[in-house]
Motif scaffolding. Structure first.
Motif, PDB file in Angstrom:
ATOM      1  N   LYS A  85       5.835  10.100   1.185  1.00 60.45           N
ATOM      2  CA  LYS A  85       5.119  11.367   1.245  1.00 60.45           C
ATOM      3  C   LYS A  85       5.777  12.230   2.315  1.00 60.45           C
ATOM      4  N   HIS A 131       1.192   7.528  10.420  1.00 61.87           N
ATOM      5  CA  HIS A 131       0.504   6.293  10.808  1.00 61.87           C
ATOM      6  C   HIS A 131       0.733   6.031  12.295  1.00 61.87           C
ATOM      7  N   ASP A 145       0.842  -1.197   0.000  1.00 62.17           N
ATOM      8  CA  ASP A 145       0.000   0.000   0.000  1.00 62.17           C
ATOM      9  C   ASP A 145       0.877   1.247   0.000  1.00 62.17           C
ATOM     10  N   GLU A 156       0.729   6.763   4.156  1.00 57.80           N
ATOM     11  CA  GLU A 156      -0.124   7.917   4.433  1.00 57.80           C
ATOM     12  C   GLU A 156       0.735   9.181   4.485  1.00 57.80           C
TER      13      GLU A 156
END
Length: 250
Positions: A189, A143, A118, A121
């Motif tokens: 990110k 996270h 995945d 975040e």
């Protein structure tokens, strides 16, 4: 003699493809798996998932490709080099992929272990002021990971933590920016804070708690009070002078 050579060829191929190559992919993205070994003459070429799930096959006689229903619209075969492109990756695509050539000699010519991850975040970078605004605490969160860093003026501690699952959270200083980075092996990110903001906070502390606009207001108030006092004093002098003249005239 021919059979012995064929046996040696098969054994050498098996030895060379005992350890699958590791491949990483990101959910929703694509990955390409190329052929790793020379392909012998074949009648049928097959890509297979986890040993028993056919992805597609290519017939050398008819020069046609058949895609199996579970992968329809998601796979492409390069008919020149027989590489496989798998699109719109899902977590369930993680596993073992093999390319097999079937003919006089059956051979595994590619073997990959795919892990689909995945995306991470977006992290959040916040600051906490103390009474001395030149000393600031930064918190970088992503996270279930968190980092706290102490800063003095523009200088901050650089830190990094990594979870057992290979997710990394780091706080670093790069030129004019302080960067909170959240990443795994296929995505990252960031949240960024400009260092000049810390410098400005510290400068504001040095100038005291009164803002420029407040300073103007205080100055104006002093002028008004001084004017009132002067007016009262002048009024008192005039009053005394008038009374004195009235007394003399009477």
């Amino acid at each position: 003699m021919v059979m012995i050579l064929q046996l040696i060829l098969v054994l050498s191929t098996l030895i060379s493809v005992t350890v699958p190559s590791e491949v990483l992919g990101l959910v929703g993205n694509s990955v390409q798996m190329d052929i790793q070994h020379p392909i012998p003459e074949f009648k049928m070429f097959l890509w297979v998932f986890n040993k028993n799930k056919n992805i597609l096959n290519y017939n050398s006689k008819t020069k046609t490709t058949k895609r199996y229903s579970a992968y329809e619209g998601r796979v492409e075969l390069n008919e020149k080099n027989y590489s496989l492109k798998l699109k719109n990756l899902q977590k369930t695509d993680s596993g073992l992929y093999e390319a097999k050539a079937f003919g006089d000699v059956d051979r595994v010519v590619a073997e990959y272990r795919l892990s689909v991850l995945d995306p991470v975040e977006a992290p959040v970078l916040t600051l906490q002021l103390s009474r001395d605004t030149c000393n600031i605490t930064l918190t970088c969160r992503g996270h279930d990971l968190s980092i706290k860093s102490s800063c003095y003026k523009e200088m901050c501690e650089e830190k990094e933590v990594t979870s057992p699952g290979g997710i990394t959270l780091s706080l670093s200083v790069n030129g004019s920016s302080i960067i909170c980075n959240h990443s795994n092996t296929v995505s990252w990110k960031t949240d960024v804070l400009e260092r000049r903001k810390l410098k400005q906070l510290c400068a504001d502390e040095g100038e005291g708690s009164v803002s420029p606009s407040a300073g103007v207001s205080v100055c104006l108030l002093k002028i008004v009070l001084y004017s009132i006092s002067l007016t009262l004093m002048l009024s008192a002098v005039i009053t005394v002078h008038v009374r004195g003249r009235l007394i003399k005239s009477s």
